[in-house]
Design a protein around this motif. Sequence first.
Motif, PDB file in Angstrom:
ATOM      1  N   LYS A 171       0.878  -1.263   0.239  1.00  0.00           N
ATOM      2  CA  LYS A 171       0.022   0.032   0.142  1.00  0.00           C
ATOM      3  C   LYS A 171       0.969   1.198   0.041  1.00  0.00           C
ATOM      4  N   ALA A 172       1.878   1.383   0.435  1.00  0.00           N
ATOM      5  CA  ALA A 172       2.755   2.366   0.719  1.00  0.00           C
ATOM      6  C   ALA A 172       3.507   2.622  -0.420  1.00  0.00           C
ATOM      7  N   GLU A 173       3.725   1.460  -1.164  1.00  0.00           N
ATOM      8  CA  GLU A 173       4.451   1.535  -2.370  1.00  0.00           C
ATOM      9  C   GLU A 173       3.661   2.089  -3.484  1.00  0.00           C
ATOM     10  N   LEU A 174       2.279   1.797  -3.257  1.00  0.00           N
ATOM     11  CA  LEU A 174       1.439   1.959  -4.451  1.00  0.00           C
ATOM     12  C   LEU A 174       1.111   3.600  -4.212  1.00  0.00           C
ATOM     13  N   THR A 175       1.058   4.215  -3.026  1.00  0.00           N
ATOM     14  CA  THR A 175       0.969   5.427  -2.590  1.00  0.00           C
ATOM     15  C   THR A 175       1.982   6.520  -3.209  1.00  0.00           C
ATOM     16  N   SER A 176       3.154   5.783  -2.973  1.00  0.00           N
ATOM     17  CA  SER A 176       4.534   6.568  -3.375  1.00  0.00           C
ATOM     18  C   SER A 176       4.439   6.608  -4.923  1.00  0.00           C
ATOM     19  N   THR A 180       7.718  25.087  -7.322  1.00  0.00           N
ATOM     20  CA  THR A 180       6.621  23.906  -6.925  1.00  0.00           C
ATOM     21  C   THR A 180       6.480  23.866  -5.350  1.00  0.00           C
ATOM     22  N   SER A 181       5.209  23.974  -4.785  1.00  0.00           N
ATOM     23  CA  SER A 181       4.875  24.312  -3.927  1.00  0.00           C
ATOM     24  C   SER A 181       4.322  22.954  -2.969  1.00  0.00           C
ATOM     25  N   LEU A 182       4.356  22.848  -1.676  1.00  0.00           N
ATOM     26  CA  LEU A 182       3.556  21.602  -1.187  1.00  0.00           C
ATOM     27  C   LEU A 182       2.051  21.712  -1.417  1.00  0.00           C
ATOM     28  N   SER A 183       1.583  22.843  -1.590  1.00  0.00           N
ATOM     29  CA  SER A 183       0.219  23.103  -1.909  1.00  0.00           C
ATOM     30  C   SER A 183      -0.134  22.602  -3.403  1.00  0.00           C
ATOM     31  N   ASP A 184       0.809  22.806  -4.172  1.00  0.00           N
ATOM     32  CA  ASP A 184       0.630  22.336  -5.706  1.00  0.00           C
ATOM     33  C   ASP A 184       0.810  20.778  -5.602  1.00  0.00           C
ATOM     34  N   VAL A 185       1.460  20.155  -4.769  1.00  0.00           N
ATOM     35  CA  VAL A 185       1.378  18.600  -4.685  1.00  0.00           C
ATOM     36  C   VAL A 185       0.236  18.373  -4.020  1.00  0.00           C
ATOM     37  N   THR A 186      -0.192  18.759  -2.726  1.00  0.00           N
ATOM     38  CA  THR A 186      -1.545  18.158  -2.060  1.00  0.00           C
ATOM     39  C   THR A 186      -2.639  18.375  -2.868  1.00  0.00           C
ATOM     40  N   GLU A 187      -2.752  19.378  -3.609  1.00  0.00           N
ATOM     41  CA  GLU A 187      -3.964  19.692  -4.651  1.00  0.00           C
ATOM     42  C   GLU A 187      -3.882  18.974  -5.861  1.00  0.00           C
ATOM     43  N   ALA A 188      -2.649  18.554  -6.438  1.00  0.00           N
ATOM     44  CA  ALA A 188      -2.757  17.886  -7.710  1.00  0.00           C
ATOM     45  C   ALA A 188      -2.845  16.293  -7.160  1.00  0.00           C
ATOM     46  N   THR A 189      -2.429  16.034  -6.233  1.00  0.00           N
ATOM     47  CA  THR A 189      -2.776  14.408  -5.596  1.00  0.00           C
ATOM     48  C   THR A 189      -4.197  14.153  -4.752  1.00  0.00           C
ATOM     49  N   GLY A 190      -4.476  15.242  -4.219  1.00  0.00           N
ATOM     50  CA  GLY A 190      -5.520  15.182  -3.498  1.00  0.00           C
ATOM     51  C   GLY A 190      -5.360  14.532  -2.056  1.00  0.00           C
ATOM     52  N   LEU A 191      -4.100  14.406  -1.684  1.00  0.00           N
ATOM     53  CA  LEU A 191      -3.628  13.862  -0.464  1.00  0.00           C
ATOM     54  C   LEU A 191      -3.178  14.908   0.560  1.00  0.00           C
ATOM     55  N   THR A 192      -3.126  14.452   1.778  1.00  0.00           N
ATOM     56  CA  THR A 192      -2.881  15.596   2.822  1.00  0.00           C
ATOM     57  C   THR A 192      -1.382  15.827   2.833  1.00  0.00           C
ATOM     58  N   LYS A 193      -0.947  16.903   3.589  1.00  0.00           N
ATOM     59  CA  LYS A 193       0.678  16.937   3.617  1.00  0.00           C
ATOM     60  C   LYS A 193       1.028  15.820   4.405  1.00  0.00           C
ATOM     61  N   GLY A 194       0.392  15.154   5.691  1.00  0.00           N
ATOM     62  CA  GLY A 194       0.992  14.345   6.263  1.00  0.00           C
ATOM     63  C   GLY A 194       0.935  13.010   5.293  1.00  0.00           C
ATOM     64  N   ALA A 195       0.199  12.800   4.304  1.00  0.00           N
ATOM     65  CA  ALA A 195       0.287  11.712   3.521  1.00  0.00           C
ATOM     66  C   ALA A 195       1.499  11.959   2.559  1.00  0.00           C
ATOM     67  N   ILE A 196       1.720  12.945   2.299  1.00  0.00           N
ATOM     68  CA  ILE A 196       2.713  13.227   1.477  1.00  0.00           C
ATOM     69  C   ILE A 196       4.239  12.849   2.076  1.00  0.00           C
ATOM     70  N   TYR A 197       4.524  13.628   3.193  1.00  0.00           N
ATOM     71  CA  TYR A 197       5.768  13.310   4.043  1.00  0.00           C
ATOM     72  C   TYR A 197       5.875  12.104   4.710  1.00  0.00           C
ATOM     73  N   GLY A 198       4.416  11.237   4.749  1.00  0.00           N
ATOM     74  CA  GLY A 198       4.746   9.882   5.182  1.00  0.00           C
ATOM     75  C   GLY A 198       5.408   9.076   4.273  1.00  0.00           C
ATOM     76  N   ASN A 199       5.616   9.273   3.063  1.00  0.00           N
ATOM     77  CA  ASN A 199       6.161   8.662   1.768  1.00  0.00           C
ATOM     78  C   ASN A 199       7.724   9.151   1.463  1.00  0.00           C
ATOM     79  N   PHE A 200       7.490  10.728   1.548  1.00  0.00           N
ATOM     80  CA  PHE A 200       9.074  11.139   1.376  1.00  0.00           C
ATOM     81  C   PHE A 200       9.094  12.318   2.433  1.00  0.00           C
ATOM     82  N   LYS A 201      10.471  12.187   2.890  1.00  0.00           N
ATOM     83  CA  LYS A 201      10.667  12.866   4.231  1.00  0.00           C
ATOM     84  C   LYS A 201      10.606  14.487   4.043  1.00  0.00           C
ATOM     85  N   ASN A 202      10.983  15.098   2.898  1.00  0.00           N
ATOM     86  CA  ASN A 202      10.992  16.188   2.594  1.00  0.00           C
ATOM     87  C   ASN A 202      10.741  16.670   1.190  1.00  0.00           C
TER      88      ASN A 202
END
Length: 208
Positions: A14-19, A38-60
Amino acid sequence: MVYFCYIYKIMTTKAELTSQYILEVVAPIFNKNGYAATSLSDVTEATGLTKGAIYGNFKNKEELAVAAFRYNVKAMLMTIGEHLSQSDSPIEKLSLIIDFYRNYYDYSKKLGGCPVLNIGVDANNQNPLLLEKVKQVIEKIQDQVATIIEAGIEQGEITPEVNAMSFAKRLDSMIQGAIFMTYTMDDDFYIQDTMDILERMIAHELRI
């Protein structure tokens, strides 16, 4: 014990699929906009994921940007590799490289542009880690072209008088320059004309 191993395998998958999903969505964004833009807001908006979900897969953000660059480059190199598999002849493989780049303008648009050129220019003097990754990719590409030329020399298809690495660097620099001009001017002439020149160089400088 088997049960816990099964649960771990599901969680890992599941983690690999999310990444993988994150990279599929944001790789073109980083490639097109660059690291700083490219801001974190761009990333969360495009993916529909939360900041926590993004940083749960990539440390920064930097780790995500590097992974996105690798994702784009891997896709590009795999496509080139598949194209080159059409022939076992080294001299024909060089012609297939030219053939691939004739269609590169349209192909690279889905990546957000040429990842090597875009990220190389963006990272220069701004992000040493990303710039180093770009340099490594360029060196890898040039090494592979030089290896093809050396194989052609050994098989008697290419003149032994040619310096394999020098020709590989010249070919790569001409291609990257043509890509830059094509994107800047929005005119495919630059790629097509440069590929014509490279075909003549292969015919007159390499082929026996």
